[in-house]
Design a protein around this motif. Structure first.
Motif, PDB file in Angstrom:
ATOM      1  N   LYS A   2       0.998  -1.116   0.255  1.00  0.00           N
ATOM      2  CA  LYS A   2      -0.045  -0.230  -0.015  1.00  0.00           C
ATOM      3  C   LYS A   2       0.640   1.199   0.154  1.00  0.00           C
ATOM      4  N   VAL A   3       0.238   2.349  -0.433  1.00  0.00           N
ATOM      5  CA  VAL A   3       0.920   3.731  -0.337  1.00  0.00           C
ATOM      6  C   VAL A   3       1.596   3.988   0.943  1.00  0.00           C
ATOM      7  N   LYS A   4       0.859   3.738   2.048  1.00  0.00           N
ATOM      8  CA  LYS A   4       1.051   4.017   3.402  1.00  0.00           C
ATOM      9  C   LYS A   4       2.597   3.392   3.650  1.00  0.00           C
ATOM     10  N   ASP A   5       2.881   2.387   3.043  1.00  0.00           N
ATOM     11  CA  ASP A   5       3.781   1.385   3.293  1.00  0.00           C
ATOM     12  C   ASP A   5       5.141   2.034   2.912  1.00  0.00           C
ATOM     13  N   VAL A   6       5.128   2.882   1.598  1.00  0.00           N
ATOM     14  CA  VAL A   6       6.352   3.677   1.018  1.00  0.00           C
ATOM     15  C   VAL A   6       6.304   4.889   0.999  1.00  0.00           C
ATOM     16  N   MET A   7       5.366   5.711   1.414  1.00  0.00           N
ATOM     17  CA  MET A   7       5.248   7.167   1.374  1.00  0.00           C
ATOM     18  C   MET A   7       6.171   7.632   2.349  1.00  0.00           C
ATOM     19  N   ASN A   8       6.207   8.890   2.266  1.00  0.00           N
ATOM     20  CA  ASN A   8       7.121   9.710   3.049  1.00  0.00           C
ATOM     21  C   ASN A   8       6.204  10.632   3.827  1.00  0.00           C
ATOM     22  N   GLY A 150      10.497   0.928  -2.395  1.00  0.00           N
ATOM     23  CA  GLY A 150       9.520  -0.237  -1.997  1.00  0.00           C
ATOM     24  C   GLY A 150       9.551  -1.418  -2.488  1.00  0.00           C
ATOM     25  N   LEU A 151       9.643  -1.534  -3.921  1.00  0.00           N
ATOM     26  CA  LEU A 151       9.617  -2.533  -4.698  1.00  0.00           C
ATOM     27  C   LEU A 151      11.219  -3.166  -4.521  1.00  0.00           C
ATOM     28  N   ALA A 152      12.082  -2.459  -4.320  1.00  0.00           N
ATOM     29  CA  ALA A 152      13.389  -3.349  -3.866  1.00  0.00           C
ATOM     30  C   ALA A 152      13.374  -3.950  -2.785  1.00  0.00           C
ATOM     31  N   LYS A 153      12.540  -3.691  -1.780  1.00  0.00           N
ATOM     32  CA  LYS A 153      12.648  -4.272  -0.492  1.00  0.00           C
ATOM     33  C   LYS A 153      11.781  -5.793  -0.764  1.00  0.00           C
ATOM     34  N   LEU A 154      10.954  -6.156  -1.567  1.00  0.00           N
ATOM     35  CA  LEU A 154      10.123  -7.103  -1.560  1.00  0.00           C
ATOM     36  C   LEU A 154      11.185  -8.466  -1.738  1.00  0.00           C
TER      37      LEU A 154
END
Length: 154
Positions: A2-8, A150-154
């Motif tokens: 979700k956006v909240k997982d990667v947003m600043n 965020g995608l790099a953390k998957l």
């Protein structure tokens, strides 16, 4: 994801009556390429490096003017009057309020939206960042870089 997982959630913002000079300083000091423009808590626009660069377009030529060192030194006499007008225009740019140059039609996204939705929205509208809103309040910002991280953390 979700956006909240990667947003600043630490949003750097500007005010509509900030000058171009102040906005450029804010962008540079925070190493960001754009910021939401807030009047109190209300989102009224967004300002980006692109908005600032548009101020360097010469109206009579319709093109971006970034002089090389040689052009600055070797300005032909016949162009002297145009050069003086250009210098004055560039010096006046810094005192322009960002309200005059900001993008007023701002695309936003919910923190509960998926990262895929955010990236599709950015691609569709050719934008680099989305303010994240909840109940009409800006609670964060998501950029293309945030999505990639965020995608790099998957």
């Amino acid at each position: 994801m979700k956006v909240k997982d990667v947003m600043n959630s630490n949003v750097v913002s500007c005010k509509p009556d900030d000058t171009v000079r102040e906005a450029a300083r804010v962008l540079k000091e925070n190493n960001i390429s754009g910021a939401p423009v807030l009047e109190g808590e209300e989102l009224v626009g967004i300002v980006s490096e692109g908005d600032l660069l548009k101020l360097l377009i010469l109206p009579e030529k319709g093109e971006l003017w970034l002089p090389s060192p040689f052009e600055v030194i070797e300005v032909p006499i016949r162009e002297l009057f145009g050069w003086e007008e250009t210098k004055k225009m560039l010096s006046d740019v810094g005192s322009t309020n960002i309200e005059e140059i900001m993008t007023k039609d701002v695309h936003t996204i919910s923190s509960e939206a998926s990262v895929e939705e955010a990236s599709e929205h950015m691609i569709r509208h050719r934008i680099n960042r989305l303010p994240v809103t909840e109940d009409s309040r800006v609670v964060g910002i998501i950029t293309r870089g945030d999505i990639i991280k965020g995608l790099a953390k998957l």
